[in-house]
Design an enzyme around this catalytic site. Sequence first.
Site, mmCIF file in Angstrom:
data_model
loop_
_atom_site.group_PDB
_atom_site.id
_atom_site.type_symbol
_atom_site.label_atom_id
_atom_site.label_comp_id
_atom_site.label_asym_id
_atom_site.label_seq_id
_atom_site.Cartn_x
_atom_site.Cartn_y
_atom_site.Cartn_z
ATOM 1 N N GLY A 132 2.759 4.750 13.224
ATOM 2 C CA GLY A 132 3.607 3.612 13.624
ATOM 3 C C GLY A 132 3.130 3.000 14.931
ATOM 4 N N GLY B 203 6.695 5.819 8.133
ATOM 5 C CA GLY B 203 5.762 6.936 8.206
ATOM 6 C C GLY B 203 5.878 7.640 9.546
ATOM 7 N N SER B 204 4.785 8.219 9.988
ATOM 8 C CA SER B 204 4.808 9.046 11.196
ATOM 9 C C SER B 204 4.791 8.186 12.463
ATOM 10 C CB SER B 204 3.592 9.959 11.191
ATOM 11 O OG SER B 204 2.414 9.171 11.154
ATOM 12 N N GLU C 111 9.934 2.476 10.641
ATOM 13 C CA GLU C 111 10.878 3.576 10.368
ATOM 14 C C GLU C 111 10.067 4.860 10.459
ATOM 15 O OE1 GLU C 111 13.986 3.132 10.119
ATOM 16 O OE2 GLU C 111 14.095 0.996 9.679
ATOM 17 N N GLU D 57 8.189 17.131 15.278
ATOM 18 C CA GLU D 57 8.523 17.067 13.854
ATOM 19 C C GLU D 57 7.576 17.974 13.063
ATOM 20 O OE1 GLU D 57 7.697 13.436 11.582
ATOM 21 O OE2 GLU D 57 9.689 13.615 10.681
ATOM 22 N N LYS E 32 0.852 -1.198 0.000
ATOM 23 C CA LYS E 32 0.000 0.000 0.000
ATOM 24 C C LYS E 32 0.882 1.240 0.000
ATOM 25 C CE LYS E 32 -2.293 3.180 2.900
ATOM 26 N NZ LYS E 32 -2.350 4.165 1.851
ATOM 27 N N CYS F 256 12.622 12.524 6.368
ATOM 28 C CA CYS F 256 12.680 12.051 7.762
ATOM 29 C C CYS F 256 13.993 12.482 8.395
ATOM 30 C CB CYS F 256 12.527 10.542 7.807
ATOM 31 S SG CYS F 256 13.644 9.692 6.690
#
Length: 491
Positions: free
Chosen positions: A231, A226-227, A248, A382, A173, A282
Amino acid sequence: MKNYGVYINGEWFKSASEKTFATKNPANGEALASFPEGTQEDVARAVEAAEKAFPKWKRFPPPKRGEILLKAAAMMRARKEELGEMVTKEMGKVIAEGKGDVQEAIDFLEYISGEGRRLLGETTPSELPSKLCLTLKQPIGVVGCITPWNFPMAVPCWKLGAALISGNTIVYKPATLTPLCAARLVEILEQAGLPAGVLNLVTGPADVVGEAIVQHPAIRAVSFTGSVAAGRDIYSKASRMLKRVGLELGGKNPQIIMDDANLELAIEGVLFGAFGTAGQRCTATSRLIVHENIFAEAMGKLLSRTRSLKVGDPLDPRVDVGPVASGEQERKILQYIRIGIEEGAKLLCGGKKLTGGQYDRGFFIEPTIFEAEHGMRITKEEIFGPVLSVIKIRNYEEAVMVANDVEYGLSSSIYTANVNTAFRAMEDLEAGVTYINAPTIGAEVHLPFGGVKNTGNGAREAGTEAIHEFTEIKSVFIDFSEKLQKAQIIE
Ligand code: NAP
């Protein structure tokens, strides 16, 4: 405009859903292609195809798997210009970086294809005579790969390449902002000879397609980039089902400039680190930690260089900073700029959405610099946009304290001419990646990549670590003594 379906068992099918969405160029709003909003049934069909393809793919010799990946890399190399342009059009990074994204994908596929001849196990003596012990690396089965939009070619290739060389089959996806890059990648892998059912693509929303991948009992591992928020959600659901999960996640990456640093080099580094990909990496530099002895000089150079950055059409090679990836990204970044102002940070440059002419058709934000106090939200959370917070420090110890005092730990950098300071920083900075006299961005595919603390759960992508996420270790004992030998039992 091309209408795509879902890609299952080597064919493009109409989704179970009637709903579609368009992927759009964030620089001008142009619709590039249309994709289905996939459903739980689409994911179930994709899993079925992947399960069916698994036994054969598992037995497909790894060097032959490598040949397919190598062919895909060669095809991408031949089409690098076109693919780089597609990355730029779909997510907005400037064209040199769009091509860089493709190059990273090529580099990784080339690198990991060699792993097909290197899926090494261990051999070791037994504690008993006429017996041999060894280990095998085996695929996990059907794995789910869920990827973000900021590296729409490189990040998927890191996951798909490592999962495929290890013999897994995949339900993939991509981010809803970048399905076209994903579709192109799937087409290339198919043309390179990937058998039907080995890789299946379902586009659509996180809470439907992502959720279905995470919750499907036949998907034995989930690899996610992703974020932190997503996660955490994925980890909590998948780990309850005892799935393997690779995460990650985000970063709040510091660059330290000590008072003995080559200042020109350090400023060039921070410009690239903070404003490359409009700060949507990132590993982007979002905090600049500067020694008080050189603070004024550093700020003078930094501000004058930042003000001269050209923001605009990312396909124009003279442009330094393109648009941010979406309206939602733009709102979130502008919101953080407001937060910075409200919490008393000094806005030194930028801070606004750009308007007028071509800017009105896209999502453009001025490269923004705050002088901030450590502890403000803009120095801790972030932002994922072209916003840099500069923090003044008195000495090395304070620099390290500030650098480490965040929930994240992905990348980090220090500029210093003192070899002892550099070696201390290698040990002291809490991050999965540390650069000495280089910006926080620019990982190379043959080294492991990942973060500590809330940036992940210990998984590493790329390098020799890449296949660990996608392999099981089996221990094998071969007894050729022709009698029953009992380990540990002394008679
Ligand atoms: P995101 O919102 O977390 O989404 C990432 C992917 O996960 C997308 O495909 C998204 O689908 C899907 N998703 C989101 N929530 C989910 C859930 N609860 N369950 C299942 N799937 C879910 O992140 P993003 O905005 O695309 O990317 C930016 C983030 O990625 C930043 O935090 C950045 O630091 C991080 N990142 C980390 C690395 C690394 O290697 N550490 C590399 C690149 C980016 P939709 O697109 O449909 O929402």
